[in-house]
Design an enzyme around this catalytic site. Sequence first.
Site, PDB file in Angstrom:
ATOM      1  CE  LYS A  22      -2.425   2.849   3.253  1.00  0.00           C
ATOM      2  NZ  LYS A  22      -2.900   3.047   4.619  1.00  0.00           N
ATOM      3  CG  ASN A  23       2.683   2.478   3.503  1.00  0.00           C
ATOM      4  OD1 ASN A  23       1.566   2.987   3.447  1.00  0.00           O
ATOM      5  ND2 ASN A  23       3.180   1.983   4.633  1.00  0.00           N
ATOM      6  NE  ARG A  96       0.336  12.329   6.838  1.00  0.00           N
ATOM      7  CZ  ARG A  96       0.105  13.507   7.381  1.00  0.00           C
ATOM      8  NH1 ARG A  96      -1.120  13.820   7.746  1.00  0.00           N
ATOM      9  NH2 ARG A  96       1.075  14.382   7.556  1.00  0.00           N
ATOM     10  CB  CYS A 120      -4.764   6.426  10.805  1.00  0.00           C
ATOM     11  SG  CYS A 120      -5.184   4.910   9.954  1.00  0.00           S
ATOM     12  N   PRO A 126       2.516  16.624  10.938  1.00  0.00           N
ATOM     13  CG  PRO A 126       4.195  17.983  11.811  1.00  0.00           C
ATOM     14  CD  PRO A 126       3.460  16.697  12.065  1.00  0.00           C
ATOM     15  CB  VAL A 127       1.991  18.794   5.537  1.00  0.00           C
ATOM     16  CG1 VAL A 127       1.096  17.573   5.613  1.00  0.00           C
ATOM     17  CG2 VAL A 127       1.191  20.074   5.777  1.00  0.00           C
ATOM     18  CG  ASP A 128       4.998  22.386   9.622  1.00  0.00           C
ATOM     19  OD1 ASP A 128       3.829  22.302   9.205  1.00  0.00           O
ATOM     20  OD2 ASP A 128       5.302  22.848  10.729  1.00  0.00           O
ATOM     21  CG  LEU A 129       9.398  18.006   7.757  1.00  0.00           C
ATOM     22  CD1 LEU A 129       9.752  16.567   8.085  1.00  0.00           C
ATOM     23  CD2 LEU A 129      10.587  18.922   8.062  1.00  0.00           C
ATOM     24  CG  ASP A 310       2.782   1.702   9.393  1.00  0.00           C
ATOM     25  OD1 ASP A 310       2.346   2.538  10.203  1.00  0.00           O
ATOM     26  OD2 ASP A 310       2.872   1.928   8.174  1.00  0.00           O
TER      27      ASP A 310
END
Length: 424
Positions: A22-23, A96, A120, A126-129, A310
């Site tokens: 999946k990833n 996500r 999830c 966060p998406v700052d990076l 995970d």
Amino acid sequence: MDTIHIRGGRRLNGRIPVSGAKNAALPLMTAALLTDEPLRLTNMPRLADVRTLTKLLAELGGDVAIDRGEDADVMTIRVADIKSTTAPYEIVSQIRASFWVLGPLLARCHEAKVSLPGGCAIGARPVDLYIKGLQKMGAEIDLVEGYVLAKAPGGLKGAVIRSPIVSVGATHTLMMAAALAEGVTVLENAAREPEIGDVANCLVAMGAKIEGIGTSTLRIEGVDRLHGATHRVIADRIEAGTYAVAAAMTGGEVVLEGVEAETFEAALSVLRAAGAGVESEQGAVRIFRNGERLQATDVVTQVFPGFPTDLQAQFMALMTTAEGESEITETIFENRFMHVQELARFGANISLHGDKALVHGVEKLKGAPVMASDLRASAALIIAGLAAEGETTINRVYHLDRGFERIEAKLSACGAEIWREKAK
């Protein structure tokens, strides 16, 4: 909502084909936005998240065709013309990984409007990076009413980007964006997960110039355009690790087909330390237990090649009946112990201390009605139910369908008594 029922206490014996990861599958789908030619992905898993991302690609102008195979699908994606550069909240809030369209849209169209992500509920994530990295490449970015508004009128430019922490999502996003940027981009402290390497190899097949695949430093020389390609999605190491834990906890012997041991060696190492048998061969891994009680083993989640977060919930389930006390430390995500209270309903003895969980092994678990809180917690509850005496009922299994393909069928084929009750 569907419910899963399990009558526990049966040993697992048999062979389980491991699905495509999946990833890897999800970012590979977003990579199709980088070219106007078809991207053909084989060994695609049949998951709810894949279906959700398919809807988003269609919303952006993509044509997606799926050929059903016996064990896996072949997906062909062509985005000849991008009809919209907006990824709406209604879709992005469900998954996500849909946020990863930001990099490809910005690289190809020089603009994007992407809702902040969902998925999830395990901490802030966060998406700052992502944003800071794209800004270093020349993007102008604003956050407006829950959306990321990004523009790069002159196109993205190569840059040296060092991430303060290892981030799989940021590495995916910046690597894809850099493939069409002007000049050379160097990603330092990049994630090394096998799924990153899989996406990088696909991009190379599409004409990208990437060096350092599999290392923490990626060098990407931007090209004018990418072309179509055919790529096989790697096996899902998290699914493999989940079934390995189930085999170790219930006893018996299970052969995991289509997966290489080195992709989840950290998990296999912990299984060996706990007393399970592990044997690997080309393209398969055998897990067995000789009947003796497993031994308590400590686990610390880390970025690859360390123990994967995970699999933390699944290993906690395994340790609930191990002899002794084990300490499980979660270093990747905050708030990822929501499965503890549900495992306690089986009779597990677990205490929380900040980012650590102390698991005091008990002789046996007893079946109970439980509720899944997220994707991996769902798998942990199934593992506990397989080993527990009596019947277990698991509610809110829609989480499970986001990341595990045909889990009831695969476990039933190995002797588990597990079935799904469809919502009325």
